[in-house]
Enzyme design. Sequence first.
Site, PDB file in Angstrom:
ATOM      1  CD  GLU A   1      38.393  26.100  28.560  1.00 37.88           C
ATOM      2  OE1 GLU A   1      38.406  27.290  28.225  1.00 37.88           O
ATOM      3  OE2 GLU A   1      38.192  25.745  29.737  1.00 37.88           O
TER       4      GLU A   1
ATOM      5  CG  ASN B   1      39.861  19.097  29.970  1.00 40.32           C
ATOM      6  OD1 ASN B   1      39.050  18.237  30.275  1.00 40.32           O
ATOM      7  ND2 ASN B   1      40.026  20.212  30.675  1.00 40.32           N
TER       8      ASN B   1
ATOM      9  CG  HIS C   1      32.834  23.787  34.262  1.00 41.15           C
ATOM     10  ND1 HIS C   1      33.098  23.727  35.621  1.00 41.15           N
ATOM     11  CD2 HIS C   1      34.040  23.782  33.648  1.00 41.15           C
ATOM     12  CE1 HIS C   1      34.404  23.698  35.807  1.00 41.15           C
ATOM     13  NE2 HIS C   1      35.002  23.712  34.639  1.00 41.15           N
TER      14      HIS C   1
ATOM     15  CD  GLU D   1      38.173  21.886  34.041  1.00 43.58           C
ATOM     16  OE1 GLU D   1      37.502  22.925  34.181  1.00 43.58           O
ATOM     17  OE2 GLU D   1      39.174  21.840  33.312  1.00 43.58           O
TER      18      GLU D   1
ATOM     19  CG  ASP E   1      31.532  23.380  38.530  1.00 40.14           C
ATOM     20  OD1 ASP E   1      32.526  24.033  38.890  1.00 40.14           O
ATOM     21  OD2 ASP E   1      31.010  23.499  37.405  1.00 40.14           O
TER      22      ASP E   1
HETATM   23  O1  G3I Z   1      47.471  34.086  41.514  1.00 40.48           O
HETATM   24  C1  G3I Z   1      46.911  35.402  41.354  1.00 40.48           C
HETATM   25  C2  G3I Z   1      47.306  36.265  42.512  1.00 40.48           C
HETATM   26  O2  G3I Z   1      48.726  36.471  42.489  1.00 40.48           O
HETATM   27  C3  G3I Z   1      46.584  37.621  42.418  1.00 40.48           C
HETATM   28  O3  G3I Z   1      46.900  38.411  43.547  1.00 40.48           O
HETATM   29  C4  G3I Z   1      45.072  37.360  42.375  1.00 40.48           C
HETATM   30  C5  G3I Z   1      44.265  38.629  42.286  1.00 40.48           C
HETATM   31  O4  G3I Z   1      44.309  39.104  40.962  1.00 40.48           O
HETATM   32  O5  G3I Z   1      44.772  36.566  41.215  1.00 40.48           O
HETATM   33  C6  G3I Z   1      45.392  35.279  41.303  1.00 40.48           C
HETATM   34  O6  G3I Z   1      45.079  34.567  40.146  1.00 40.48           O
HETATM   35  C7  G3I Z   1      43.732  34.062  40.115  1.00 40.48           C
HETATM   36  C8  G3I Z   1      43.816  32.541  39.916  1.00 40.48           C
HETATM   37  O7  G3I Z   1      42.508  31.970  39.730  1.00 40.48           O
HETATM   38  C9  G3I Z   1      44.499  31.853  41.099  1.00 40.48           C
HETATM   39  O8  G3I Z   1      43.740  32.060  42.246  1.00 40.48           O
HETATM   40  C10 G3I Z   1      43.011  34.698  38.922  1.00 40.48           C
HETATM   41  O9  G3I Z   1      42.804  36.062  39.201  1.00 40.48           O
HETATM   42  C11 G3I Z   1      41.671  34.003  38.696  1.00 40.48           C
HETATM   43  O10 G3I Z   1      41.084  34.471  37.492  1.00 40.48           O
HETATM   44  C12 G3I Z   1      41.894  32.496  38.539  1.00 40.48           C
HETATM   45  O11 G3I Z   1      40.623  31.880  38.371  1.00 40.48           O
HETATM   46  C13 G3I Z   1      40.698  30.512  37.921  1.00 40.48           C
HETATM   47  C14 G3I Z   1      40.132  30.440  36.492  1.00 40.48           C
HETATM   48  O12 G3I Z   1      40.197  29.059  36.026  1.00 40.48           O
HETATM   49  C15 G3I Z   1      40.917  31.302  35.533  1.00 40.48           C
HETATM   50  O13 G3I Z   1      40.235  31.295  34.280  1.00 40.48           O
HETATM   51  C16 G3I Z   1      39.847  29.649  38.823  1.00 40.48           C
HETATM   52  O14 G3I Z   1      40.390  29.634  40.130  1.00 40.48           O
HETATM   53  C17 G3I Z   1      39.777  28.222  38.269  1.00 40.48           C
HETATM   54  O15 G3I Z   1      38.841  27.441  39.003  1.00 40.48           O
HETATM   55  C18 G3I Z   1      39.339  28.225  36.808  1.00 40.48           C
HETATM   56  O16 G3I Z   1      39.426  26.912  36.325  1.00 40.48           O
HETATM   57  C19 G3I Z   1      39.125  26.719  34.923  1.00 40.48           C
HETATM   58  C20 G3I Z   1      39.957  25.564  34.434  1.00 40.48           C
HETATM   59  O17 G3I Z   1      41.324  25.806  34.656  1.00 40.48           O
HETATM   60  C21 G3I Z   1      39.669  25.279  32.970  1.00 40.48           C
HETATM   61  N1  G3I Z   1      38.241  25.030  32.766  1.00 40.48           N
HETATM   62  C22 G3I Z   1      37.386  26.122  33.252  1.00 40.48           C
HETATM   63  C23 G3I Z   1      37.632  26.378  34.735  1.00 40.48           C
HETATM   64  C24 G3I Z   1      36.711  27.445  35.249  1.00 40.48           C
HETATM   65  O18 G3I Z   1      36.994  28.674  34.634  1.00 40.48           O
END
Ligand code: G3I
Length: 374
Positions: free
Chosen positions: A185, A226, A262, A291, A293
């Site tokens: 991105e 990507n 997406h 990715e 969906d």
């Molecule tokens: O690991 C921490 C944990 O320690 C903490 O307790 C918890 C609560 O705050 O947060 C956890 O981190 C979370 C992380 O996912 C792991 O679960 C983050 O808050 C959460 O924001 C994060 O979301 C991910 C997101 O990217 C972040 O922008 C999604 O799961 C993931 O599916 C999403 O994937 C991205 C790709 O990497 C790039 N393209 C877009 C796609 C969708 O946003």
Amino acid sequence: MKVTRVVAGAAVAAAVLVSLNATGAPAAPVASVPAVPGAILQESATQVAADSKTLRELAKRTGMKIGTAVDMSALANDATYNDKVATEFNSVTAENVMKWSEIEPTRGVLNFAPADQLVAYAKANGQSVRGHTLLWHNQLPTWLTDGVASGDIDATELRQILKQHVFDVAGHFRGKIYQWDVVNEVIDDNAQLRDTIWLQKLGPGYIADMFRWAHQADPKAKLYINDYNVEGLNAKADAYYALVQQLKADRVPIHGFGMQGHLGVQFGFDGRALQNVQRFEALGLETSFTEVDVRMVMPPDNPKLQAQANGYGILLRACLLAKRCTSFTVWGFTDKYSWVPGVFTGQGAANLLDENYGQKPAYQTVSQTLALAG
Ligand code: G3I
């Protein structure tokens, strides 16, 4: 090596040509692909074949990898999830555990354990691993973002830290990753280089640096750029086309263009995915959908579920019809675990299986399309 498809390609192409157009309305069939009566008979036979096979079994003869992003908590705690990842997919991507904030939450203390578990799981199940992602503007460790914001980390140190990160991570997984999302991105939704700490502090040259470092760290991995909203013909995809042209001209070791995919039912679909893939192939790149969906405004209903199936089908058929589209990865496969509801309030149901692992029309479309192409 990707299987060259002829008759099946005509059937798949016919499906492409009668898919919904960008507004989501049924497009008038374009009669440039001759009707293939055998395909109709084949399709009914293929339908039977598809019903009894998993996606990875159906994908085998296409030469294209079919993958999913993996939620490590679900993999460890949900037996059905674990079984589906192993049986339906031949490629896996770490949804989060290869990101900087997860690997190095404390400066200099690297935690590869969760990611190593995924690599071990993939090896045990005969799967390939996509690496995601060496550089992004999200999910950066706070010691890094705070250090840059406070001025404690200047541009010179930031470049060294970034280089070290690439060698730490790509070096740790050397030989185990078939495709790396090297940068993620880096162009914004106005088709400009995204205004991140990387661009602000290091200038646009950071992108080429990332690919050169990644190639040194893992010479065998295919190195991808990507992004999302680049699945069709639009200004953002055009900006990537120009960027890749320049990187290739500068002999930067870039190998692939990753289209995240997406999509949303409410936005309609750009049916020109194949043309977009083909123009990046003409630059000498392979491509992947990384990715995929297709979300919707809740609650689901049959028209939305059918349109969702068409969205998956447009991207999958583009990948199957292209010459060097090497992998098609969904960003999770069950509505039970999806990033969408937490980010887009009131939206969801974006995946191939419902929250009870029931097959949705999208799964059947992916299954039948793979069966036809194989
Ligand atoms: O690991 C921490 C944990 O320690 C903490 O307790 C918890 C609560 O705050 O947060 C956890 O981190 C979370 C992380 O996912 C792991 O679960 C983050 O808050 C959460 O924001 C994060 O979301 C991910 C997101 O990217 C972040 O922008 C999604 O799961 C993931 O599916 C999403 O994937 C991205 C790709 O990497 C790039 N393209 C877009 C796609 C969708 O946003």
